[in-house]
Scaffold this motif. Structure first.
Motif, mmCIF file in Angstrom:
data_model
loop_
_atom_site.group_PDB
_atom_site.id
_atom_site.type_symbol
_atom_site.label_atom_id
_atom_site.label_comp_id
_atom_site.label_asym_id
_atom_site.label_seq_id
_atom_site.Cartn_x
_atom_site.Cartn_y
_atom_site.Cartn_z
ATOM 1 N N VAL A 293 32.616 46.912 43.342
ATOM 2 C CA VAL A 293 31.774 47.467 41.934
ATOM 3 C C VAL A 293 30.347 47.263 42.106
ATOM 4 N N ASP A 294 29.726 46.373 42.780
ATOM 5 C CA ASP A 294 28.501 46.273 42.883
ATOM 6 C C ASP A 294 27.661 47.087 44.185
ATOM 7 N N GLY A 295 28.596 47.760 44.792
ATOM 8 C CA GLY A 295 28.066 48.898 45.675
ATOM 9 C C GLY A 295 28.062 48.591 47.234
ATOM 10 N N ARG A 296 28.654 47.287 47.495
ATOM 11 C CA ARG A 296 29.288 46.783 48.702
ATOM 12 C C ARG A 296 30.177 47.558 49.453
ATOM 13 N N ALA A 331 44.447 44.245 51.454
ATOM 14 C CA ALA A 331 43.850 44.823 50.701
ATOM 15 C C ALA A 331 42.557 43.819 50.041
ATOM 16 N N LEU A 332 41.407 44.469 49.632
ATOM 17 C CA LEU A 332 40.437 43.630 49.134
ATOM 18 C C LEU A 332 40.286 43.937 47.617
ATOM 19 N N SER A 333 39.928 43.046 46.830
ATOM 20 C CA SER A 333 39.651 43.316 45.285
ATOM 21 C C SER A 333 38.356 44.130 45.245
ATOM 22 N N PRO A 334 38.148 44.826 44.155
ATOM 23 C CA PRO A 334 36.970 45.670 43.860
ATOM 24 C C PRO A 334 35.778 44.789 43.529
ATOM 25 N N ASP A 335 35.983 43.458 42.880
ATOM 26 C CA ASP A 335 34.983 42.775 42.915
ATOM 27 C C ASP A 335 34.580 41.856 44.006
ATOM 28 N N GLY A 336 35.192 41.981 45.181
ATOM 29 C CA GLY A 336 35.020 41.512 46.434
ATOM 30 C C GLY A 336 35.303 39.926 46.862
ATOM 31 N N ARG A 337 36.070 39.292 45.743
ATOM 32 C CA ARG A 337 36.413 38.014 45.596
ATOM 33 C C ARG A 337 37.618 37.732 46.377
ATOM 34 N N MET A 338 38.607 38.718 46.429
ATOM 35 C CA MET A 338 40.002 38.311 46.977
ATOM 36 C C MET A 338 40.309 39.355 48.047
ATOM 37 N N VAL A 339 41.193 38.544 48.909
ATOM 38 C CA VAL A 339 42.250 39.290 49.893
ATOM 39 C C VAL A 339 43.457 39.161 49.616
ATOM 40 N N SER A 375 43.921 46.429 40.801
ATOM 41 C CA SER A 375 43.568 46.902 39.608
ATOM 42 C C SER A 375 41.945 47.090 39.699
ATOM 43 N N PRO A 376 41.343 48.173 39.000
ATOM 44 C CA PRO A 376 40.062 48.157 39.058
ATOM 45 C C PRO A 376 39.253 47.107 38.436
ATOM 46 N N ASP A 377 39.967 46.193 37.608
ATOM 47 C CA ASP A 377 39.149 45.264 37.232
ATOM 48 C C ASP A 377 39.402 43.777 37.921
ATOM 49 N N SER A 378 40.131 44.119 39.018
ATOM 50 C CA SER A 378 40.555 42.937 40.056
ATOM 51 C C SER A 378 41.615 42.029 39.183
ATOM 52 N N ARG A 379 42.051 42.051 38.382
ATOM 53 C CA ARG A 379 42.797 41.187 37.390
ATOM 54 C C ARG A 379 44.357 41.161 37.966
ATOM 55 N N PHE A 417 46.414 52.160 41.748
ATOM 56 C CA PHE A 417 45.947 52.281 40.409
ATOM 57 C C PHE A 417 44.881 53.593 39.970
ATOM 58 N N SER A 418 45.024 54.263 38.915
ATOM 59 C CA SER A 418 43.888 55.022 38.371
ATOM 60 C C SER A 418 42.779 54.411 37.968
ATOM 61 N N PRO A 419 41.572 55.034 38.258
ATOM 62 C CA PRO A 419 40.228 54.280 38.163
ATOM 63 C C PRO A 419 39.898 53.575 36.770
ATOM 64 N N ASP A 420 40.720 53.994 35.780
ATOM 65 C CA ASP A 420 40.644 53.166 34.489
ATOM 66 C C ASP A 420 41.519 52.120 34.325
ATOM 67 N N GLY A 421 42.795 52.002 35.335
ATOM 68 C CA GLY A 421 43.618 50.982 35.273
ATOM 69 C C GLY A 421 44.618 51.378 34.234
ATOM 70 N N ARG A 422 44.795 52.751 33.779
ATOM 71 C CA ARG A 422 45.845 52.822 32.688
ATOM 72 C C ARG A 422 47.117 53.441 33.322
ATOM 73 N N LEU A 423 47.057 53.961 34.602
ATOM 74 C CA LEU A 423 48.021 54.391 35.166
ATOM 75 C C LEU A 423 48.359 53.917 36.611
ATOM 76 N N LEU A 424 49.483 53.705 37.019
ATOM 77 C CA LEU A 424 49.945 53.211 38.057
ATOM 78 C C LEU A 424 50.834 54.169 38.862
ATOM 79 N N ALA A 425 50.727 54.517 40.237
ATOM 80 C CA ALA A 425 51.466 55.648 40.892
ATOM 81 C C ALA A 425 52.066 54.883 42.321
ATOM 82 N N THR A 426 53.430 55.250 42.415
ATOM 83 C CA THR A 426 54.024 54.587 43.751
ATOM 84 C C THR A 426 54.680 55.804 44.572
ATOM 85 N N ALA A 427 54.653 55.585 45.803
ATOM 86 C CA ALA A 427 55.456 56.557 46.730
ATOM 87 C C ALA A 427 56.735 55.784 47.422
#
Length: 760
Positions: A293-296, A331-339, A375-379, A417-427
């Motif tokens: 989220v901070d561009g890294r 997978a890496l979290s969007p805040d860069g804090r978790m793997v 999810s986009p908020d990393s939660r 997850f969708s960019p706003d975290g409202r939707l989830l899609a699976t294949a």
């Protein structure tokens, strides 16, 4: 043997089997099973007394009650985690029906009462009229605790579906299929949009209306298509890398970063063409790529590395995360804090990207973990498996966040997850893509939640579990995001904590050795500033704390306090040399010469909320006000008599200035006039060491040598409730969370205590 004895023995055998099933499914308590039944949406009722009778073999349950109990037991997997309640027709229930019938046939008939005929077992038991009916595929409605509910099934795929990707606004979803075609769908209607595009995964949407698709014939090439026309929009972007594993769009340059299965990373920039990114990925290469989220741009590999691909950062001898043996997906979290990682054997885990972060196992999948997504908020973390389930995890704790999603009948291969975290899609292998929508959850209404609310309204804080730091804690500070709590210790180290769980975020930071009195986050959260033993400043990225830069202060004695201006453009340091210095935190260059006015150590600093004033407190008993931009002393007398002023703080609205004094009092002034305010009071039996205003401006906290922590109502000046108990020695530092809901107290007894003081 008489019939009653035979029946009693078989009833005990039946009860033993029930106990074994309960043990196998996590040995849930009677109350947990009753609560699970109540919220399952199945109309099953399991009173504690009924369960006790069944598990102890005191009496034979009726058929419906017995089958309800067994169904609830089977709603936990072999790891004790909640899964969907099996329907009446589930094959694992057939044995229990048969055995209940045999037991009922042996039950002696009481005098004067006909024996109850057993229920026929030729088919599944009928549904009670008040139980929700299953959906069209025989699955029961989702339980109330579900986070996502299925809203669309995209079924027009001719073969296995592999992956899913959302457009930036979430209105479109792209799916990839075994037939090497990419299909676009409208998420609102579930209708396919246009003809399929040739290509395969990974797929990326760009904000300017293009979709980037990997060429199925040459998986090192990426082809751009216009989303509106579905026509190719220019030539292939790049060639010459191994088959592409992951792809990230760079919106600032319009370029694309590609991660190959062989470990190589390549940047395609429309201005300069192809450009390999030099870094050492380790023998296994990276498995995950994300733009934070901070561009890294971060990459992670199973060998233990996490790499920032566009920053010059010193390499460390130890890996930033422990090596992950056998990781198939990461997978890496969007805040860069978790793997997060998953393995072919079904095991998975979650760990922080800081050195020494513990691995939190994610248990529940019974087959290969195929895909992971934050999810986009990393939660939240979603994991999919060949066992046909999708599991949702709380990314902070590693605990299940909801029951598994079981809409697929085959292996689940992709999730996003969708960019706003409202939707989830699976294949899935079942040739479908399922679209889920976030469920609106009602506020908690348990007795515990109501009790906590009642306590907080009565201004009675609730304490979270105590954290033992192993050494005296001197200062505490929350990051502006509220997600990190930093402390300094008497052992010259910095410790980072998860404010809620109390878990350490990595190992203690001991290089360079840290003087414990100075600790501050920049207003944007990008810097954590501490004072080093050599009188320099250490500036760290709190999300990458092993990397730091040093700023020489020019102070001739120890740095005792650090403060950032509200706009983050200025940093102030106070020293035992009786001076204050002002700095540009971006360059480390000083603004002019030192500010002089104190005659002894300066131990307290605080900027006013508008940045127009800087207050300082000293061992000389003075509290001085400065105009930091003019670098001049404001001629206002804040009279404290004699003795050290240990700490100063401005209220959030700037109308009050508080000080903690050596005589145990907490005093307040109107900073613009210097007039004392009547709410000042003697608070502590020893020196008062620190004061802090809650960000909402409702409460002032004070801490002192007597180990007490007091809360003051700013409207009345009265002490709120009682002293917060627990510390066995002096409390050196205080910090409120940005949302005013938590108060952290740093004790010389080596404990960090966290108090719930508001509902945020």
């Amino acid at each position: 043997m008489d019939p009653q004895s035979t029946f009693d023995e078989e009833l005990q055998t039946f009860a033993a089997r029930l106990r074994a099933l309960r043990l196998e499914r996590g040995k849930r308590s009677y109350r947990e099973l009753a609560a699970r039944a109540a919220r399952s949406g199945t109309a099953i009722r399991l009173p504690v007394a009924t369960q006790s009778d069944a598990f102890r073999g005191k009496r034979m349950l009726g058929f419906d009650t017995l089958m309800g109990l067994v169904r609830i037991l089977y709603s936990y997997d072999e790891y004790g985690q909640e899964i969907a309640v099996p329907p009446h027709s589930a094959p694992e229930l057939e044995r229990w029906r048969r055995d209940w019938r045999a037991l009922a046939a042996r039950q002696p008939t009481a005098p004067g009462r006909p024996k109850t005929a057993p229920r026929p077992m030729s088919g599944p038991a009928p549904h009670p009229v008040h139980e929700p009916s299953p959906d069209s595929e025989g699955r029961e409605a989702p339980s109330p605790e579900a986070l996502f509910t299925p809203v669309r099934r995209l079924a027009e795929h001719p073969d296995t579906t592999w992956s899913v990707a959302f457009s930036a606004d979430g209105s479109l979803i792209a799916t990839t299929c075994e037939d090497d075609r990419v299909r676009l769908w409208n998420t609102a209607t579930g209708k396919e949009s246009g003809e399929p595009l040739p290509g395969t995964f990974p797929v990326v949407f760009t904000p300017e209306g293009r979709i980037l698709v990997v060429d199925a014939g040459d998986r090192s090439a990426v082809r751009p298509y216009d989303v509106a026309t579905l026509r190719q929009d220019g030539p292939a972007l790049t060639r010459g890398v191994p088959p592409i594993r992951a792809m990230v769009h760079q919106p600032d340059s319009g370029g694309v970063v590609l991660l190959g299965f062989g470990g190589g990373v390549l940047l395609w920039n429309p201005a300069i063409g192809d450009h390999s990114i030099p870094f050492q990925p380790g023998p296994d290469g990276p498995r995950a790529l994300t733009r934070t989220v901070d561009g890294r741009l971060l990459a992670a590999g199973p060998g233990g590395g996490v790499w920032d691909l566009f920053q010059e950062r010193p390499r460390v001898e130890e890996p930033l995360v422990p090596p992950v043996e056998g990781a198939g997906v990461m997978a890496l979290s969007p805040d860069g804090r978790m793997v997060a990682f998953g393995r072919p054997d079904g095991s998975a885990g979650l760990l922080g990207t800081r050195p020494g972060a513990p691995v939190r196992p994610l248990t529940g999948h019974r087959d290969s973990v195929n895909a992971l997504a934050f999810s986009p908020d990393s939660r939240l973390l979603a994991s999919t498996s060949a066992d046909g389930t999708v599991r949702l995890w709380d990314a902070r704790t590693g605990l299940p966040a909801a029951p598994p999603l079981t809409e697929h009948s085959g292996a689940v291969n992709g999730v996003t997850f969708s960019p706003d975290g409202r939707l989830l899609a699976t294949a899935s292998d079942d040739r479908t893509v399922v679209l889920y929508e976030r469920v609106a959850t009602a506020p908690a209404s348990t007795l515990a939640a109501r009790a906590l609310t009642t306590a907080l309204r009565a201004r009675r804080p609730a304490q979270l579990p105590i954290v033992d730091a192993g050494a005296a804690i001197v200062r505490a500070a929350f990051a502006p995001s509220g997600q990190i709590l930093a402390t300094t210790t008497s052992e010259r180290s910095v410790l980072l904590w998860d404010p809620v769980s109390g878990h350490a975020l990595g190992s203690p930071l001991t290089d360079p050795p840290t003087l414990p009195w100075a600790l501050a986050f920049s207003p944007d959260g990008s810097l954590l500033a501490t004072a080093s033993a050599d009188r320099s400043l250490c500036l760290r990225d709190p999300h990458w704390p092993v990397s730091h830069r040093t700023v020489g202060t020019g102070h001739t004695a120890a740095v005792k306090k650090i403060a950032f201006s509200p706009d983050g453009q200025m940093m102030a340091t106070a020293s035992a040399d009786a001076t204050i210095r002002l700095w540009d935190p971006a360059t480390g260059r000083p603004f002019g010469t030192p500010l002089t006015g104190h005659t002894n150590e300066v131990v307290g600093l605080a900027f006013s909320p508008d940045g127009s004033h800087l207050a300082s407190a000293g061992v000389d008993g003075q509290i001085l006000l400065w105009s930091p931009h003019r670098r001049t002393l404001v001629p206002r007398l804040l009279d404290i008599g004699s003795g050290t002023a240990w700490s100063v703080a401005f209220s959030p609205d700037g109308t009050r200035l508080a000080a903690a004094l050596a005589d145990g009092s907490v005093r307040l002034w109107e900073p613009l006039t210097g007039e004392p305010l009547d709410v000042s009071t003697t608070a502590h039996t020893g020196a008062a060491y620190d004061v802090a205003f809650s960000p909402d401006g409702e409460v002032l906290a004070s801490a002192g040598e007597d180990g007490a922590v007091l809360l003051w109502d700013l409207a009345t000046g009265a002490c709120v409730g009682y002293a917060l108990p627990g510390h066995a020695a002096a409390v050196n530092g205080l910090a409120f969370s940005p949302d005013s809901s938590l108060l952290a107290t740093a004790g010389r007894d080596g404990t960090l205590r966290r108090w719930i003081v508001g509902d945020g």
